[in-house]
Design an enzyme around this catalytic site. Structure first.
Site, PDB file in Angstrom:
ATOM      1  N   ASP A   1      -8.878   3.872 -23.087  1.00 24.40           N
ATOM      2  CA  ASP A   1      -9.392   2.615 -23.630  1.00 24.40           C
ATOM      3  C   ASP A   1      -9.931   2.851 -25.034  1.00 24.40           C
ATOM      4  OD1 ASP A   1      -8.839   1.484 -21.189  1.00 24.40           O
ATOM      5  OD2 ASP A   1     -10.896   1.663 -20.436  1.00 24.40           O
TER       6      ASP A   1
HETATM    7  N1  URA Z   1     -10.491   4.803 -16.827  1.00 24.02           N
HETATM    8  C1  URA Z   1     -11.008   3.835 -17.621  1.00 24.02           C
HETATM    9  O1  URA Z   1     -11.666   2.913 -17.144  1.00 24.02           O
HETATM   10  N2  URA Z   1     -10.786   3.921 -18.943  1.00 24.02           N
HETATM   11  C2  URA Z   1     -10.100   4.917 -19.533  1.00 24.02           C
HETATM   12  O2  URA Z   1      -9.952   4.955 -20.765  1.00 24.02           O
HETATM   13  C3  URA Z   1      -9.580   5.925 -18.692  1.00 24.02           C
HETATM   14  C4  URA Z   1      -9.780   5.847 -17.349  1.00 24.02           C
END
Ligand code: URA
Length: 237
Positions: free
Chosen positions: A104
């Protein structure tokens, strides 16, 4: 392969014109002999090429470990935000590089950038279940019952059922834990903790398979990894 093409493919900071000039001045050697013509033919796997005394090692593919900072997106292009590719130093930049997997925008940590599509496929294929480990900070303390919920394979919003995951407590830090997933659903860790009534406030990926984020790598910094190591890190025992 032509000498100038070979050098260009491995050294992004040198143009064909630069190489022509370096050859003319006698700075380019093939197997110890000065080569004045930049269209000279070389075998990329056998010949030893040096430019100004530096050996040009042939890497068919490039593997770059990046410590992704917050605010950067895991894609090759984005209209609004900087991408992970914008953090690749100019001398390493080459055609075909992409991030093998996503984090993310607000997640930090390990991203592998490569132009090796076959390896990326192996890492990302849902069937391979390559483990990915994260460091997590939560709004509230990690509770004992999370262990069972994670190990059982929990149901998250939208009805998705997660594969069994591992959670480890961090001694002395009651709001922190490590989570290891063997899949990568959208916002998965955030959704898993949400389903348990908690909230992720900081997330960082620290490993993928046997590839562990180098502790000395500051956010935004990159490190080149050798092909033989990458193979080892993603080959199951
Ligand atoms: N899980 C999440 O919520 N975000 C990420 O970036 C990776 C795993």
């Amino acid at each position: 392969m032509r000498l100038d093409k070979f050098i260009c493919s491995q050294k992004n900071n040198l143009s064909r014109k630069d190489i022509k000039e370096l050859c003319r001045k006698g700075h380019v050697l093939v197997n110890g002999n000065v080569v004045k013509k930049s269209d000279f033919n070389v075998s990329e796997n056998k010949d030893k090429v040096t430019v100004c005394g530096e050996e040009i090692l042939y890497n068919r593919f490039l593997y770059i470990m990046l410590n992704k900072p917050k605010g950067v997106v895991c894609s090759t292009r984005d209209g609004k935000s900087p991408t992970v590719l914008s953090l690749v130093p100019e001398n390493l930049m080459r055609k075909g590089l992409f991030p093998a997997g996503r984090l993310d925008k607000d997640t930090e940590g390990l991203v592998l950038i490569t132009d090796d599509g076959e390896l990326a496929h192996r890492i990302l294929s849902p069937k391979k279940h390559v483990p990915k480990k994260y460091y997590v900070e939560l709004e509230r303390p990690v509770r004992e019952n999370y262990k069972q919920a994670f190990e059982k394979g929990m149901k998250i919003d939208g009805g998705d059922i997660c594969l069994p995951a591992k959670i480890e407590f961090v001694p002395g830090k009651e709001n922190c834990c490590h989570v290891t997933l063997r899949q990568g659903m959208y916002h998965q860790i955030k959704r898993m903790f949400e389903a348990l009534g908690n909230k992720v406030i900081y997330l960082k990926r620290i490993s993928m398979g046997g590839l562990v984020l180098d502790e000395n790598l500051a956010p935004g910094e990159c490190l080149v990894i050798m092909h033989k190591d990458v193979e080892r890190f993603f080959t199951p025992d």
